[in-house]
Design a protein around this motif. Structure first.
Motif, PDB file in Angstrom:
ATOM      1  N   PRO A 108      -1.746   1.446  -4.043  1.00 23.46           N
ATOM      2  CA  PRO A 108      -3.137   0.649  -3.462  1.00 23.46           C
ATOM      3  C   PRO A 108      -3.395   2.075  -3.206  1.00 23.46           C
ATOM      4  O   PRO A 108      -3.576   2.993  -3.836  1.00 23.46           O
ATOM      5  CB  PRO A 108      -2.201   1.301  -1.621  1.00 23.46           C
ATOM      6  N   THR A 109      -4.607   1.701  -3.696  1.00 24.31           N
ATOM      7  CA  THR A 109      -5.408   3.020  -2.968  1.00 24.31           C
ATOM      8  C   THR A 109      -5.677   3.416  -1.490  1.00 24.31           C
ATOM      9  O   THR A 109      -5.062   3.237  -1.011  1.00 24.31           O
ATOM     10  CB  THR A 109      -7.524   2.156  -3.184  1.00 24.31           C
TER      11      THR A 109
ATOM     12  N   SER B 168       3.033  -6.308   1.542  1.00 25.84           N
ATOM     13  CA  SER B 168       1.956  -6.118   0.090  1.00 25.84           C
ATOM     14  C   SER B 168       1.311  -5.167  -0.575  1.00 25.84           C
ATOM     15  O   SER B 168       0.628  -5.092  -1.857  1.00 25.84           O
ATOM     16  CB  SER B 168       0.118  -7.079   1.405  1.00 25.84           C
ATOM     17  N   LEU B 169       1.108  -4.215   0.694  1.00 26.85           N
ATOM     18  CA  LEU B 169       0.353  -3.134  -0.458  1.00 26.85           C
ATOM     19  C   LEU B 169       1.114  -2.034  -0.787  1.00 26.85           C
ATOM     20  O   LEU B 169       1.628  -1.387  -2.248  1.00 26.85           O
ATOM     21  CB  LEU B 169       0.408  -2.016   0.241  1.00 26.85           C
ATOM     22  N   PHE B 170       3.063  -2.440  -0.863  1.00 27.51           N
ATOM     23  CA  PHE B 170       4.240  -2.095  -1.798  1.00 27.51           C
ATOM     24  C   PHE B 170       4.559  -3.311  -2.815  1.00 27.51           C
ATOM     25  O   PHE B 170       4.795  -3.211  -4.481  1.00 27.51           O
ATOM     26  CB  PHE B 170       5.307  -2.515  -1.386  1.00 27.51           C
TER      27      PHE B 170
ATOM     28  N   GLU C 147     -15.709   7.943  -2.843  1.00 27.13           N
ATOM     29  CA  GLU C 147     -15.317   8.143  -4.528  1.00 27.13           C
ATOM     30  C   GLU C 147     -13.703   7.852  -3.845  1.00 27.13           C
ATOM     31  O   GLU C 147     -13.402   7.639  -4.531  1.00 27.13           O
ATOM     32  CB  GLU C 147     -15.746   9.359  -4.329  1.00 27.13           C
ATOM     33  N   VAL C 148     -13.129   8.223  -3.039  1.00 23.62           N
ATOM     34  CA  VAL C 148     -11.705   8.929  -2.568  1.00 23.62           C
ATOM     35  C   VAL C 148     -11.107   7.863  -2.408  1.00 23.62           C
ATOM     36  O   VAL C 148      -9.554   8.061  -2.677  1.00 23.62           O
ATOM     37  CB  VAL C 148     -11.452  10.277  -2.125  1.00 23.62           C
ATOM     38  N   MET C 149     -12.260   6.860  -1.547  1.00 24.80           N
ATOM     39  CA  MET C 149     -11.759   5.868  -1.195  1.00 24.80           C
ATOM     40  C   MET C 149     -11.173   4.902  -2.052  1.00 24.80           C
ATOM     41  O   MET C 149      -9.790   4.399  -1.596  1.00 24.80           O
ATOM     42  CB  MET C 149     -12.022   4.810  -0.247  1.00 24.80           C
ATOM     43  N   ASN C 150     -11.125   4.825  -3.283  1.00 26.24           N
ATOM     44  CA  ASN C 150     -11.620   3.718  -4.144  1.00 26.24           C
ATOM     45  C   ASN C 150      -9.934   4.561  -5.416  1.00 26.24           C
ATOM     46  O   ASN C 150     -10.171   3.870  -6.274  1.00 26.24           O
ATOM     47  CB  ASN C 150     -13.005   3.285  -4.996  1.00 26.24           C
ATOM     48  N   LEU C 151     -10.325   5.938  -5.210  1.00 24.65           N
ATOM     49  CA  LEU C 151      -9.157   6.710  -6.052  1.00 24.65           C
ATOM     50  C   LEU C 151      -7.502   5.370  -5.524  1.00 24.65           C
ATOM     51  O   LEU C 151      -7.244   5.363  -4.850  1.00 24.65           O
ATOM     52  CB  LEU C 151      -8.886   7.545  -5.954  1.00 24.65           C
ATOM     53  N   SER C 152      -7.303   5.467  -6.524  1.00 21.66           N
ATOM     54  CA  SER C 152      -5.545   5.047  -6.617  1.00 21.66           C
ATOM     55  C   SER C 152      -5.218   5.997  -5.590  1.00 21.66           C
ATOM     56  O   SER C 152      -5.235   7.582  -5.703  1.00 21.66           O
ATOM     57  CB  SER C 152      -4.499   3.646  -7.816  1.00 21.66           C
ATOM     58  N   LEU C 153      -3.649   5.490  -4.609  1.00 22.04           N
ATOM     59  CA  LEU C 153      -2.894   6.772  -4.664  1.00 22.04           C
ATOM     60  C   LEU C 153      -1.959   7.418  -5.764  1.00 22.04           C
ATOM     61  O   LEU C 153      -2.256   9.024  -5.153  1.00 22.04           O
ATOM     62  CB  LEU C 153      -1.898   5.899  -3.360  1.00 22.04           C
TER      63      LEU C 153
END
Length: 241
Positions: free
Chosen positions: A24-25, A83-85, A189-195
């Motif tokens: 997830p992001t 769903s996030l997994f 910008e950081v919100m769109n980074l993958s975890l």
């Protein structure tokens, strides 16, 4: 296998042809951080990390295997939103059964012909730990007295944690990194980074700061490199394991 794929390049990691682990992001996790990490802790649980919960139901944490604990916890989790997994996979359809070929207890989704056995489980857990920088917790008490001490210690820790309530870890880390010189992303910008990307950036920044501090000590004569046992601090690269 999924562990042959660079996690920097994908949003999901295939485990089998029908099953994948989603990355997830940061923004998606922050929508409900507490739930995400609560589910994560169950999916990657070890008997050592859940010793108190196991003790409450009369199970000795030193006598149960990781996979058997997963079978117990996944049976309770499968009807939740995972769903996030696991993306759009319907986990509620999984039923516990026996693999007729080897007698192993497994989860099987007859609708999609998906089976989670011990090997698939180990791959799922490996990927989730890489994504979240989670360490495997393993405690082996030397004797019964040590076991009782550990249990009491963990019970007190758990009670204290429940009193204090959940403390947002990821949110605090985002705030800290966005306001760190070495981190190149702003809040949007950081919100769109993958975890995974976010956590690897954090890990790399830690290595860089440690390296810089070590080098200052070396150049000022306060640190003798020949006496450093862990030489990783002499490189600014965070090497993947």
């Amino acid at each position: 296998m999924g562990n042959k794929i660079s996690l920097l390049k994908c949003g999901k990691v295939p485990i089998t042809p029908q099953l994948y682990v989603r990355i997830p992001t940061v923004g998606e996790v922050l929508d409900d951080e507490q739930t995400y990490f609560s589910i994560l802790s169950s999916l990657i649980a070890t008997p050592s990390s859940h010793m108190v919960q196991l003790d409450k139901v009369g199970i000795d944490f030193t006598e149960i295997k990781d996979y058997d604990l997963f079978l117990m916890l996944f049976d309770m989790l499968k009807s939740e939103d995972l769903s996030l997994f696991f993306g759009d996979m319907n986990t509620s359809n999984f039923e516990m059964g026996i693999n007729n070929q080897n007698g192993e207890t497994v989860f099987y989704n007859e609708t999609n012909n998906i089976m989670i056995d011990m090997f698939v489980y180990s791959q799922i857990v490996e990927i989730l730990r890489k994504i979240t920088l989670s360490e495997k917790k393993v405690i082996k008490p030397a004797n019964e007295e040590a076991k009782r001490y550990l249990l009491e210690k963990e019970k007190k820790k758990l009670k204290r944690s429940m009193r204090e309530g959940y403390k947002p870890y990821l949110e605090s880390l985002v705030i800290a990194l966005v306001n760190t010189t070495e981190f190149k992303y702003n809040y949007e910008e950081v919100m769109n980074l993958s975890l995974y990307k976010f956590n690897q950036s954090f890990k790399q920044i830690q290595s860089k700061i440690s390296f810089d501090n070590t080098m200052v000590g070396v150049y000022t004569g306060n640190i003798d490199t020949s006496k450093i046992s862990d030489k990783s601090c002499l490189s600014w690269l965070s090497i993947q394991s």
